[in-house]
Design a protein around this motif. Structure first.
Motif, PDB file in Angstrom:
ATOM      1  N   LEU A   9     -16.444  11.545 -44.058  1.00  0.00           N
ATOM      2  CA  LEU A   9     -16.874  10.380 -43.195  1.00  0.00           C
ATOM      3  C   LEU A   9     -15.498   9.984 -42.323  1.00  0.00           C
ATOM      4  N   VAL A  36     -22.523  12.648 -45.809  1.00  0.00           N
ATOM      5  CA  VAL A  36     -22.432  11.351 -45.496  1.00  0.00           C
ATOM      6  C   VAL A  36     -23.715  10.683 -46.037  1.00  0.00           C
ATOM      7  N   GLU A  40     -24.272   7.510 -48.356  1.00  0.00           N
ATOM      8  CA  GLU A  40     -24.939   6.164 -47.906  1.00  0.00           C
ATOM      9  C   GLU A  40     -25.892   6.006 -48.888  1.00  0.00           C
ATOM     10  N   LEU A  48     -22.514   4.926 -41.055  1.00  0.00           N
ATOM     11  CA  LEU A  48     -22.473   5.469 -39.736  1.00  0.00           C
ATOM     12  C   LEU A  48     -23.370   4.868 -38.485  1.00  0.00           C
ATOM     13  N   GLY A  61     -18.712   1.059 -43.379  1.00  0.00           N
ATOM     14  CA  GLY A  61     -17.948   2.501 -43.394  1.00  0.00           C
ATOM     15  C   GLY A  61     -16.678   2.091 -43.008  1.00  0.00           C
ATOM     16  N   SER A  65     -13.741   3.329 -45.165  1.00  0.00           N
ATOM     17  CA  SER A  65     -12.580   4.283 -44.563  1.00  0.00           C
ATOM     18  C   SER A  65     -11.552   4.086 -44.490  1.00  0.00           C
TER      19      SER A  65
END
Length: 298
Positions: A9, A36, A40, A48, A61, A65
């Motif tokens: 990610l 990814v 999720e 994303l 996200g 992050s």
């Protein structure tokens, strides 16, 4: 949730697209997308926003992050600590300082640390107090040495007051019509190094203590060197900490500054050591903290 998924990610965000991130990681695009999508599915939220021009983070996200960056910094520190114990690397130590804190005799502290640990890469950064608190909390820097006025209660951080200094007010030049009361003082223009959003700045704390609004005319200057020069402008009110008493005595004697004595209870300037937690300090950070405490008899 696995580290390789979080890294995938982060790399996509850094590269701006799944395709570019896959090339940078030497992976196939489907493999990276799979990592990814698995993440999720595990979290039950989209991370994303995929489009023709690239990929950007959703609010979910962005949270993930940000936390991954903190985790990565902590892992890097763990590697440094292991290398320290192995004796293969000195490590790196980042310290943030607000300018007035430098006048508290910190140079001898850092000299002592460098003498005892010459292999440690020590970096000193000049930052504003709010920047230091944020950087220590996020793990960008290891320690902070800040100046502040009044009580400091910063959630999630260890704050150790090293020393307190009395403060004085001065007016530029020799003014025969010196202010004789608060109202006259407040009518003058002030110069301060505080930013407008600094709630714990000198002017804010003083005004709160006096129960009045801050002066309407404030000249804000965050450059200490320029502040010293501008403070000598006629009728400009300035505030100082007495850790620079020799300088102030010289300016008062020459007439460049005139000390104001209105019987006001002025805020003290505290110099405070800031860090996240004793257990999270690297060996270098723990040693520097010990040297600092010893220098201030704590």
């Amino acid at each position: 949730m696995k580290m390789h998924q979080l890294r995938a990610l982060a790399e996509i965000v850094k590269a701006g697209s799944i395709q570019r991130a896959a090339r940078a990681m030497n992976l196939s695009q489907p493999a990276l997308s799979k990592s990814v999508r698995e993440l999720e599915r595990q979290l039950g939220v989209p991370l994303l926003v995929r489009g023709a021009t690239g990929a950007t983070l959703t609010p979910f996200g962005a949270i993930l992050s940000k936390r991954y960056e903190v985790m990565q910094k902590e892992l890097d520190k763990a590697r440094e600590e292991i290398d320290w114990l192995k004796g293969t690397l000195g490590g790196r130590l980042l310290v943030g300082m607000s300018p007035p804190a430098a006048g508290a005799g910190m140079a001898s502290v850092f000299a002592s640390f460098r003498q005892r640990q010459p292999s440690v890469e020590l970096e000193l950064l000049e930052l504003r107090p709010a920047q230091i608190f944020d950087a220590v909390r996020s793990g960008v820097i290891d320690l902070g040495i800040v100046h502040h006025y009044g009580a400091t209660d910063v959630a999630g951080l260890q704050c150790v007051t090293l020393k307190s200094y009395q403060t004085v007010l001065a007016i530029g030049g020799h003014d025969p019509a010196l202010p004789q009361c608060i109202e006259q003082l407040w009518d003058r223009e002030w110069i301060t190094s505080d930013l407008a959003d600094h709630a714990d700045g000198y002017i804010s704390v003083l005004a709160s203590r006096l129960g009045i609004d801050p002066p309407s005319r404030l000249f804000r200057c965050t450059s200490i060197a320029v502040y010293f020069e501008l403070a000598e402008q006629p009728q400009l009110v300035s505030h100082w900490a007495d850790n620079i008493s020799p300088y102030l005595d010289m300016k008062f004697a020459s007439g460049a500054l005139t000390r104001l004595n209105l019987g006001i209870d002025l805020p003290a300037m505290d110099i405070t050591l800031v860090y996240k937690d004793d257990e999270l300090l690297s060996p270098g950070g723990a040693l520097l903290t010990k040297i600092i405490r010893s220098a201030f008899d704590l």
